[in-house]
Scaffold this motif. Structure first.
Motif, short mmCIF file in Angstrom:
data_model
loop_
_atom_site.label_atom_id
_atom_site.label_comp_id
_atom_site.label_asym_id
_atom_site.label_seq_id
_atom_site.Cartn_x
_atom_site.Cartn_y
_atom_site.Cartn_z
N ASN A 71 -17.95 -29.85 62.66
CA ASN A 71 -18.23 -28.56 63.32
C ASN A 71 -19.49 -27.89 62.78
O ASN A 71 -19.75 -26.73 63.11
CB ASN A 71 -17.03 -27.63 63.17
CG ASN A 71 -15.82 -28.14 63.93
OD1 ASN A 71 -15.96 -28.77 64.97
ND2 ASN A 71 -14.63 -27.88 63.40
N HIS B 7 -22.65 -26.96 63.25
CA HIS B 7 -23.59 -26.93 64.38
C HIS B 7 -25.04 -26.99 63.92
O HIS B 7 -25.91 -27.55 64.59
CB HIS B 7 -23.35 -25.69 65.25
CG HIS B 7 -23.51 -24.38 64.51
ND1 HIS B 7 -24.70 -23.79 64.29
CD2 HIS B 7 -22.56 -23.58 63.93
CE1 HIS B 7 -24.54 -22.66 63.62
NE2 HIS B 7 -23.23 -22.50 63.38
N LYS C 13 -26.86 -30.43 72.62
CA LYS C 13 -25.70 -29.97 73.41
C LYS C 13 -24.47 -29.80 72.53
O LYS C 13 -23.68 -28.86 72.71
CB LYS C 13 -25.41 -30.96 74.54
CG LYS C 13 -26.36 -30.86 75.71
CD LYS C 13 -25.98 -31.85 76.81
CE LYS C 13 -26.86 -31.67 78.05
NZ LYS C 13 -26.53 -32.65 79.11
N THR C 14 -24.30 -30.70 71.56
CA THR C 14 -23.18 -30.57 70.63
C THR C 14 -23.31 -29.30 69.81
O THR C 14 -22.34 -28.54 69.64
CB THR C 14 -23.12 -31.80 69.69
OG1 THR C 14 -22.99 -32.98 70.46
CG2 THR C 14 -21.95 -31.68 68.72
N LEU D 38 -24.88 -26.64 70.63
CA LEU D 38 -24.69 -25.50 71.52
C LEU D 38 -23.22 -25.28 71.84
O LEU D 38 -22.74 -24.14 71.94
CB LEU D 38 -25.50 -25.71 72.80
CG LEU D 38 -25.66 -24.53 73.75
CD1 LEU D 38 -26.28 -23.34 73.03
CD2 LEU D 38 -26.53 -24.92 74.93
N SER D 39 -22.48 -26.37 72.00
CA SER D 39 -21.04 -26.23 72.29
C SER D 39 -20.30 -25.64 71.10
O SER D 39 -19.31 -24.92 71.27
CB SER D 39 -20.45 -27.59 72.66
OG SER D 39 -20.46 -28.47 71.54
N LEU D 40 -20.78 -25.93 69.88
CA LEU D 40 -20.16 -25.39 68.68
C LEU D 40 -20.57 -23.96 68.41
O LEU D 40 -19.82 -23.19 67.78
CB LEU D 40 -20.52 -26.27 67.47
CG LEU D 40 -19.95 -27.70 67.48
CD1 LEU D 40 -20.59 -28.54 66.39
CD2 LEU D 40 -18.43 -27.66 67.32
N ASN D 41 -21.77 -23.59 68.88
CA ASN D 41 -22.27 -22.22 68.65
C ASN D 41 -23.00 -21.75 69.91
O ASN D 41 -24.23 -21.74 69.96
CB ASN D 41 -23.20 -22.19 67.44
CG ASN D 41 -23.62 -20.77 67.09
OD1 ASN D 41 -23.01 -19.80 67.53
ND2 ASN D 41 -24.66 -20.65 66.28
N PRO D 42 -22.24 -21.36 70.93
CA PRO D 42 -22.85 -21.01 72.23
C PRO D 42 -23.57 -19.67 72.25
O PRO D 42 -24.03 -19.25 73.31
CB PRO D 42 -21.65 -21.01 73.18
CG PRO D 42 -20.48 -20.70 72.32
CD PRO D 42 -20.76 -21.30 70.98
N TYR E 150 -30.90 -22.51 70.34
CA TYR E 150 -30.33 -23.76 70.81
C TYR E 150 -30.59 -23.94 72.31
O TYR E 150 -30.87 -25.04 72.78
CB TYR E 150 -28.83 -23.82 70.53
CG TYR E 150 -28.44 -23.87 69.05
CD1 TYR E 150 -29.41 -23.81 68.05
CD2 TYR E 150 -27.10 -23.98 68.67
CE1 TYR E 150 -29.05 -23.86 66.71
CE2 TYR E 150 -26.74 -24.04 67.33
CZ TYR E 150 -27.71 -23.97 66.36
OH TYR E 150 -27.36 -24.02 65.02
N TYR E 151 -30.48 -22.82 73.03
CA TYR E 151 -30.77 -22.86 74.48
C TYR E 151 -32.26 -23.16 74.72
O TYR E 151 -32.61 -24.00 75.56
CB TYR E 151 -30.43 -21.51 75.13
CG TYR E 151 -28.95 -21.25 75.30
CD1 TYR E 151 -28.24 -21.75 76.39
CD2 TYR E 151 -28.26 -20.47 74.37
CE1 TYR E 151 -26.88 -21.49 76.56
CE2 TYR E 151 -26.91 -20.20 74.52
CZ TYR E 151 -26.23 -20.72 75.62
OH TYR E 151 -24.89 -20.46 75.77
N ASP F 77 -28.31 -19.90 81.90
CA ASP F 77 -27.16 -19.75 80.99
C ASP F 77 -27.53 -18.87 79.80
O ASP F 77 -26.70 -18.07 79.34
CB ASP F 77 -26.69 -21.12 80.50
CG ASP F 77 -26.14 -21.98 81.64
OD1 ASP F 77 -25.77 -21.40 82.68
OD2 ASP F 77 -26.12 -23.22 81.48
#
Length: 585
Positions: free
Chosen positions: A82, A84, A108-109, A111-115, A120-121, A143
């Motif tokens: 986890n 990120h 993407k991983t 970002l999924s862990l820390n949206p 990250y975007y 997004d």
């Protein structure tokens, strides 16, 4: 790489190390599990160990040791899937290695862990853009704006990506969102205008620009937008009205004059085109430089269609007006002279330049322009006189010595030419090509004067400047062959000149003559015939003479006699040829 409006990817190690990536989630403890729960000291040791591993991995990355960095970050992720920040660092490493698929997967991983992480975007958008997935990059910004809805720059980036992805209507909608947040203003309209034009939404574009005019009717730029929209939609009258409004607000607006002249030119209304251009060129509110820019398209158009007498008359009149408006401006005078010359009116260019150069304030460039025109007109006596006068006015410039030497050479005044070249070559040169030409010229005239030491020295210096100059190689080889010395070297130089420049009749003649001097008459004949074919209707006296000599050596005496006679017909002042004809040898 796509360049965005504001965001630039730039991450430092301390930003990552200071993040919450290393924070451990603490659970509530009970008496029953105290024995299994690490002590505070153990927890700190574990956290510090992880941070040390992260620092080592970052150090490898920063030093460019990417494989080592990947190994270390992989170990960190294995210990804590986890993390990120580690996934994001992997994304950056893969990006640097141009492994964009892996970079996107790792990002993407993260970002999924820390949206909630903006960067990250942004980085994901950059990766997608570099992969050519502009539509996907635009969706990433959509997004991102869900968590950064107040960042106006992000809206501009989003709109730009939508435009690049050919999602034009969506891009317009984003600009509309910007206007709802910031109010109507020119910057947004400027971005929207080409989108309206590309989709033929002229009515919508007119509505937008009229809103701007309603907000501030004193801004002439707005009327420029209005005129352009009308012009592109084919409404010339409305376009003319808009451009005239600009001139009412800004009487020296060169763009408005240009736009009006272009409309009248397309309509074929020469009278109105002339009036507009005359007003502009006569205006005291417009600089001479801008007037020149305004006239250049008309000059270029006339060059393309020089048979158009109406346009030629229009241009002549405008050039006259320009000179009257700026009689002392050397740039203007130079442009006018150059225009006449380029349009083929060389005599007019000469007369104009003679008037200019009478003035003691005339520039060196004006004088050199006059010399170039005289050279083109083949007025070599006047060229020599004007060159000499130029040398007196500008004694430090070797350009005038070059023209003096050149014109004297054409007139076969070899002593004067040698003197001019020698004088010029003692001066400072800012143009090495000019020095090369003067050395070649000095070599040629000194050869004619049989001043062989100066000739050879000049050619050798010329070859030092450019050992692959075909003219130097040919001329040096030819004069060596006339002296019947160093024929092997002469042959090599002549052969090289012909390799450097195909189908040059003079160069082929030189090679043929060298072969003749070496006694290779059959081979000399082949090259002489090549030379005659290349020359076509411009065969020189020397070529006919050489052809006759070669034929004679091959025992084709009657043919040789014919070509000697052709040579004498071209130039009767050749006693050596007349003697060959008389003695038939």
């Amino acid at each position: 790489m796509i360049k965005f409006k504001r965001h630039t990817i730039f991450f430092l190690a301390f930003l990552i190390l200071g993040s919450t990536a290393f924070a451990q989630k603490k659970s509530k403890k009970t008496k029953s599990d105290n024995a299994a729960t690490p002590t505070i000291k153990e927890d700190q040791i574990k956290r510090l160990t992880q941070e040390a591993l992260f620092i080592n991995a970052m150090q490898s990355k920063m030093l460019g040791n990417y494989n080592e960095a990947i190994y270390r970050f992989t170990a960190i992720i294995k210990e804590n899937p986890n993390n990120h920040a580690a996934h994001f660092q992997m994304a950056q490493i893969f990006y640097s290695m141009n492994q964009l698929d892996k970079a996107e997967a790792a990002n993407k991983t993260a970002l999924s862990l820390n949206p909630k992480d903006e960067w990250y975007y942004v980085f994901l958008g950059q990766i997608k853009a570099d992969r050519g997935d502009l539509s996907g990059a635009a969706d990433v910004y959509r997004d991102l704006l869900k968590i950064k809805s107040d960042d106006i720059d992000l809206y501009y980036d989003w709109a730009m990506l939508l435009e690049e992805a050919k999602r034009v209507e969506e891009a317009i909608n984003v600009y509309d969102l910007i206007e709802k947040k910031t109010g109507e203003h020119e910057e947004v309209f400027v971005y929207k205008l080409p989108l309206y034009e590309s989709t033929n939404q002229h009515k919508k574009a007119l509505e937008e620009v009229n809103k701007l005019i309603a907000l501030d009717s004193t801004q002439f730029r707005y009327y420029g937008y209005l005129g352009d929209i009308y012009a592109k939609s084919g409404n010339d009258e409305k376009a003319i009205e808009a451009y005239n409004k600009i001139l009412a607000l800004d009487s020296g607006n060169i763009l408005a004059f240009y736009a009006l002249a272009e409309i009248y030119n397309i309509k074929g209304d020469v009278a109105k085109q002339k009036k507009i251009l005359t007003d502009a060129i006569s205006s005291k509110d417009i600089s001479a430089e801008d007037k020149i820019k305004l006239l250049l398209p008309a000059i270029q158009e006339q060059i393309k269609d020089n048979d158009n007498e109406a346009n030629k008359k229009l241009l002549d009149d405008l050039l006259d007006i320009l000179v009257k408006a700026h009689p002392q401006d050397q740039d203007v005078l130079g442009l006018v002279a150059e225009s006449y010359f380029t349009l083929g009116e060389k005599e007019k260019a000469e007369n104009f330049l003679r008037e200019i150069t009478k003035d003691s304030a005339a520039t060196k460039d004006n004088l050199i322009q006059l010399l170039s025109v005289l050279s083109e007109l083949e007025k070599y006596d006047e060229l020599y006189q004007e060159s000499q006068a130029g040398s007196e006015r500008f004694p430090d410039d070797p350009t005038f010595d070059f023209f003096s030497g050149f014109s004297a050479t054409i007139n076969k005044n070899y002593e004067a030419a040698q003197k001019a070249y020698q004088s010029g070559l003692k001066k400072e040169f800012t143009n090495e090509a000019l020095r090369l030409q003067m050395l070649i010229g000095l070599g040629d005239v000194s050869s004619e004067l049989k001043d062989f030491e100066i000739a050879d020295n000049s050619y050798e210096k010329a070859l030092e400047i450019d050992p692959n100059n075909a003219t130097t190689l040919n001329n040096y080889a030819y004069y060596l062959s006339l002296r019947n010395i160093e024929l092997e070297r002469a042959e090599r130089m002549s052969k090289k000149s012909n390799l450097l420049e195909d189908n040059n009749a003079a160069f082929q003649d030189t090679y043929a003559w060298i072969l003749y001097q070496k006694g290779a008459y059959s081979e000399a004949l082949k090259w002489m015939e090549k030379s005659m074919a290349s020359a076509k209707d411009f065969v020189s006296v020397d070529m006919y003479d050489h052809y006759g000599d070669i034929l004679y050596k091959l025992n084709r005496k009657s043919e040789a006699l014919q070509y000697w006679k052709k040579a004498l017909d071209l130039d009767s002042n050749k006693p050596e040829i007349a003697e060959k004809i008389e003695k038939n040898k």
